[in-house]
Design an enzyme around this catalytic site. Structure first.
Site, short mmCIF file in Angstrom:
data_model
loop_
_atom_site.label_atom_id
_atom_site.label_comp_id
_atom_site.label_asym_id
_atom_site.label_seq_id
_atom_site.Cartn_x
_atom_site.Cartn_y
_atom_site.Cartn_z
N TYR A 36 72.47 -10.19 24.26
CA TYR A 36 73.57 -10.98 23.74
C TYR A 36 73.09 -12.34 23.25
O TYR A 36 73.45 -12.82 22.19
CB TYR A 36 74.70 -11.15 24.75
CG TYR A 36 75.81 -11.92 24.12
CD1 TYR A 36 76.58 -11.32 23.11
CD2 TYR A 36 76.04 -13.27 24.41
CE1 TYR A 36 77.54 -12.04 22.46
CE2 TYR A 36 77.00 -13.99 23.75
CZ TYR A 36 77.76 -13.36 22.77
OH TYR A 36 78.70 -14.07 22.10
N GLU A 37 72.20 -12.95 24.05
CA GLU A 37 71.63 -14.23 23.64
C GLU A 37 70.97 -14.10 22.27
O GLU A 37 71.17 -14.92 21.37
CB GLU A 37 70.56 -14.68 24.63
CG GLU A 37 71.12 -15.10 25.97
CD GLU A 37 70.03 -15.36 26.98
OE1 GLU A 37 70.35 -15.48 28.15
OE2 GLU A 37 68.84 -15.43 26.59
N LEU A 38 70.21 -13.06 22.16
CA LEU A 38 69.48 -12.84 20.93
C LEU A 38 70.43 -12.63 19.76
O LEU A 38 70.29 -13.23 18.70
CB LEU A 38 68.56 -11.63 21.12
CG LEU A 38 67.59 -11.37 20.00
CD1 LEU A 38 66.66 -12.56 19.82
CD2 LEU A 38 66.78 -10.12 20.28
#
Ligand SMILES: *[C@@H]1O[C@H](CO)[C@@H](O)[C@H](O)[C@H]1NC(C)=O
Ligand SMILES: *[C@@H]1O[C@H](CO)[C@@H](O)[C@H](O)[C@H]1NC(C)=O
Ligand SMILES: *[C@@H]1O[C@H](CO)[C@@H](O)[C@H](O)[C@H]1NC(C)=O
Ligand SMILES: *[C@@H]1O[C@H](CO)[C@@H](O)[C@H](O)[C@H]1NC(C)=O
Ligand SMILES: *[C@@H]1O[C@H](CO)[C@@H](O)[C@H](O)[C@H]1NC(C)=O
Ligand SMILES: *[C@@H]1O[C@H](CO)[C@@H](O)[C@H](O)[C@H]1NC(C)=O
Ligand SMILES: *[C@@H]1O[C@H](CO)[C@@H](O)[C@H](O)[C@H]1NC(C)=O
Length: 539
Positions: free
Chosen positions: A452-454
Site C-alpha cells: 500500500y505504501e508503495l
C-alpha cells in the site's frame, strides 16, 4: 564692282561649280562592278558652244587600238550630254577612255574593281573625313548626277542600317567618339526597268580635343606599399596627359636587377584625353628595395609631375593571416578540449557539484511547499532474523545520518506513528506530507503491508507528481520483477546501492548520492548530535 556685277559673277560661280561637280575631272578613276557609272567631259568652253558640237567617245584597253563607243556597241552603254554612262559598269570596262570634241580631247583611266563580298562597301572607294570631338559632324547622302533617277536612299553605319528609304538621309550632330566609323549611302535607282544601286562610303574619324592639358599623375604623390621580402609587387603609375607627353620611371639605384618596367598602355578617354599607365614590376623583393623611392614622372612642355612609391616591410601585417589561423586553431582546439573536460567533470562530479552549489547558494526547497517530512521511509516491517540488518538500516542508520547529521526530517512509520488507528489512511496522509519516498529494497520487500505504501507513493509520484521516489538496494537484488511495472516509468529510477563498509562514512558516495536525491535544505553539518535538529518540526 557694282551690286549687279557681283550678283552675276556669283551666279556664274554657282553654275560653274555645279557643272564641275558632275563632270569627271580626275584622270584616274576607280569604279565598283555592278554599279551605274559615268564619265563626263569637263568643258572649257561655254555651254551653248558645246551643244553645237557633239564629241566622240573612244576606248582602248592595253595595247589595243582605240574603238569607237556608242549605244549600239554595248547595251550597257549610254551617251548623254557629253557623258558616257554605264548601266552598270563591269570588270571588262577597265581601260583608257577618250572624249574628243573639235581639236579638244579629255582622257581618263578607269579601273573597275570587284565588289567586296564580305562588306557593304569597297575599301578603295571610301572618302575619309576627320572631325574633332564635340565639333559639328554632318553626313549627307547626295548624288547630284543621278539625283533625278534616285528612287530611295539608305544610310548604313559599319554596314548596319541606320536610316532607310529616305529621300536624302542626313546626320547632323556634335561629334562623339562613338560616331567614328564607316557610313555608307546606298542610292537605289531605276533605269530601263532595272533596279541599280550606288554606294558612297565615308570613313569618319573623330579626333581628340586639340586643347592642351597640364599632365597629371593619378593617385597620391607619396605611396607606402607594404610588401613581404621574397614576394613580387607591381607598382602602377597612371597619368592623364597629352598625346606627346612622356611617362617614365626613375628608379636606378644600381642594384635594381629585379626591377622591370612594363610596356606603357595608352588609351583615349571619351573626352579625347589620353590616359597612360605604366607598371613597374619588382620581383623577389630584397632588402635593398625597401625604403627607396621609386619615382614615376610625366613630363610635357607645360611641366612635370612626379609620384613616389616606397616599399616598406610588412612583417606584422603580412604574418597576420598565418598567425590568426594557427592562433585561431589552437584556441578552437583548446576550447573544445576544455569544454569536453568540463562536461566530463560535470558528469562525473555532478552530485558533488550540485551539493556544493546547494551549499554555496544556501538553497532550500523545503520552506514553502507546506510538507512536514523530507522523506517517508518504506521498508520491510516484519522483523525476521534474516533481514534484521535491513531493518536496522531503515530504523537506525538512515535516521542517524539523515536526521542527526544532515538535518532532514524522516517519517518512519514504526517510530512516528502511534499504533492502532486507520493504518491505510494514516500512511496515505503521511506520504502526502513527505517530499521523498525512500524505499529500502530487498527480496522479501513486497508484503501486503508495504504494497500500500508503495502504491500510494507511486500514485503521488506518477499521477500527482508531488513526490520523488528513492530506491535503496540494501542487499544485492538480482531480480526486480517483484516491483510494480509503473515504477519503471519513473524518470530517475536510479537505485542507490548500499555497500556495507564503504558506505559507512558520511563522505561516501552512497550518502552523497542520497543527499543529491533528497531535497535541498539549509542545515549546518552537525558537530554535536544535539545541535542538529530538523529545521521544520511538526507541531
Ligand atoms: C546593290 O546591287 C548589287 C548588284 O549589283 C547587289 O549585289 C547588292 O546587294 C545591292 N545592294 C543593296 C544594298 O541592295
Ligand atoms: C563584259 O562583261 C559582261 C558581264 O561580265 C559581259 O556581259 C560582256 O559581254 C563583257 N564584254 C566584253 C566586251 O567582253
Ligand atoms: C582649235 O581649233 C580652233 C578652230 O576650230 C582654233 O581656232 C584653235 O586655235 C585650235 N586650238 C588648238 C589648241 O589647236
Ligand atoms: C579610315 O580612317 C582611319 C583613320 O584616318 C584610317 O586609319 C583607316 O585606314 C581608314 N580606312 C580606310 C578603309 O581607308
Ligand atoms: C520608287 O520605286 C517604286 C517602285 O519600285 C515606286 O512605287 C515609288 O513611287 C518610287 N519612289 C520614288 C520616290 O520615286
Ligand atoms: C593601372 O591602373 C589603371 C587605372 O588606374 C588601370 O587602367 C591599369 O590597367 C592598371 N595597370 C596595371 C598593370 O595594373
Ligand atoms: C624621387 O622623388 C623624390 C621626391 O620628389 C626625390 O626626393 C627623390 O630624389 C627622387 N628619387 C629619384 C631616384 O629620382
Amino acid at each position: 564692282m557694282n551690286c549687279r556685277e557681283l550678283t552675276l559673277s556669283l551666279w556664274v560661280l554657282i553654275f560653274v561649280s555645279t557643272t564641275e561637280s558632275s563632270c569627271t575631272s580626275r584622270p584616274h578613276i576607280t569604279a565598283v562592278e555592278g554599279e551605274p557609272f559615268y564619265l563626263k567631259y569637263c568643258s572649257s568652253s561655254h555651254a551653248h558652244e558645246m551643244e553645237a558640237n557633239t564629241g566622240r567617245w573612244q576606248k582602248s584597253s592595253g595595247s589595243q587600238k582605240r574603238v569607237e563607243l556608242n549605244p549600239s556597241s554595248s547595251p550597257r552603254i549610254g551617251l548623254q550630254d557629253h557623258a558616257l554612262e554605264f548601266w552598270p559598269v563591269e570588270l571588262n570596262d577597265t581601260g583608257s577612255y577618250f572624249f574628243q570634241m573639235g581639236n579638244h580631247t579629255q582622257e581618263w583611266n578607269l579601273n573597275v574593281i570587284r565588289r567586296n563580298e564580305h562588306s557593304c562597301f569597297a575599301e578603295k572607294q571610301v572618302t575619309s573625313k576627320a572631325v574633332r570631338v564635340k565639333k559639328f559632324l554632318q553626313i549627307t547622302c547626295e548624288n547630284s548626277y543621278y539625283q533625278k533617277l534616285v528612287n530611295s536612299t539608305s544610310l548604313y553605319k559599319n554596314c548596319k542600317k541606320l536610316l532607310e528609304n529616305k529621300e536624302n538621309p542626313v546626320i547632323k550632330k556634335n561629334a562623339e567618339f562613338e560616331d567614328q566609323g564607316y557610313y555608307s549611302c546606298v542610292h537605289f535607282l531605276h533605269h530601263n526597268g532595272k533596279l541599280f544601286n550606288i554606294t558612297k562610303t565615308f570613313n569618319i574619324t573623330v579626333l581628340g580635343d586639340s586643347s592642351y592639358i597640364v599632365p597629371v599623375l593619378l593617385g597620391s604623390k607619396l605611396n607606402h606599399v607594404a610588401v613581404e621580402l621574397g614576394k613580387d609587387v607591381s607598382l602602377n603609375c597612371s597619368a592623364l596627359l597629352n598625346q606627346k607627353d612622356i611617362l617614365y620611371w626613375m628608379y636606378d639605384n644600381g642594384l635594381d636587377l629585379n626591377v622591370h618596367e612594363e610596356k606603357e598602355i595608352r588609351i583615349m578617354t571619351s573626352e579625347g584625353r589620353w590616359h597612360a599607365s605604366k607598371a613597374l614590376r619588382i620581383e623577389n623583393i630584397a632588402e635593398h628595395n625597401l625604403n627607396f623611392a621609386y619615382n614615376c614622372t610625366v613630363t610635357s612642355t607645360g611641366g612635370t609631375d612626379t609620384k613616389s612609391f616606397i616599399l616598406v616591410r610588412n612583417a606584422d601585417m603580412a604574418d597576420i593571416p598565418g598567425h590568426i589561423f594557427t592562433r585561431g586553431m589552437i584556441i578552437a582546439v583548446l576550447t573544445l578540449v576544455a569544454v569536453v573536460c568540463l562536461v566530463t567533470v560535470c558528469v562525473i562530479y555532478r552530485v558533488d557539484l550540485v551539493l556544493f552549489y546547494r551549499h554555496l547558494m544556501r538553497r532550500d526547497e523545503t520552506l514553502t511547499d507546506g510538507k512536514t517530512y523530507d522523506a517517508f521511509v518504506s521498508y520491510l516491517k516484519e522483523c525476521r532474523p534474516e533481514n534484521g540488518e535491513e531493518h536496522t538500516f531503515a530504523v537506525e542508520i538512515l535516521p542517524r545520518v539523515l536526521e542527526k547529521h544532515f538535518g532532514y526530517k524522516l517519517c518512519i512509520f514504526e517510530r512516528d506513528v502511534a499504533p492502532g488507528g486507520a493504518v491505510v489512511d494514516e500512511i496515505h496522509s503521511l506520504i502526502e506530507k513527505s517530499r521523498r519516498l525512500i524505499i529500502v529494497l530487498s527480496k522479501s520487500y513486497m508484503s501486503n503491508e508495504v504494497r500500500y505504501e508503495l502504491e500510494s507513493g507511486l500514485h503521488e509520484a506518477l499521477v500527482e507528481r508531488k513526490i520523488k521516489i528513492i530506491l535503496i538496494e540494501f542487499a544485492p537484488v538480482t531480480d526486480f520483477t517483484f516491483l510494480p511495472q509503473s515504477l519503471k516509468l519513473l524518470k530517475s529510477h536510479r537505485v542507490l546501492k548500499w555497500k556495507a563498509k564503504n558506505s559507512l562514512s558520511y563522505n561516501s558516495r552512497f550518502w552523497k548520492n542520497l543527499l543529491y536525491l533528497m531535497p535541498a535544505k539549509t542545515v549546518k553539518p552537525g558537530r554535536d548530535e544535539l545541535e542538529v535538529l530538523p529545521v521544520l518540526s511538526e507541531s
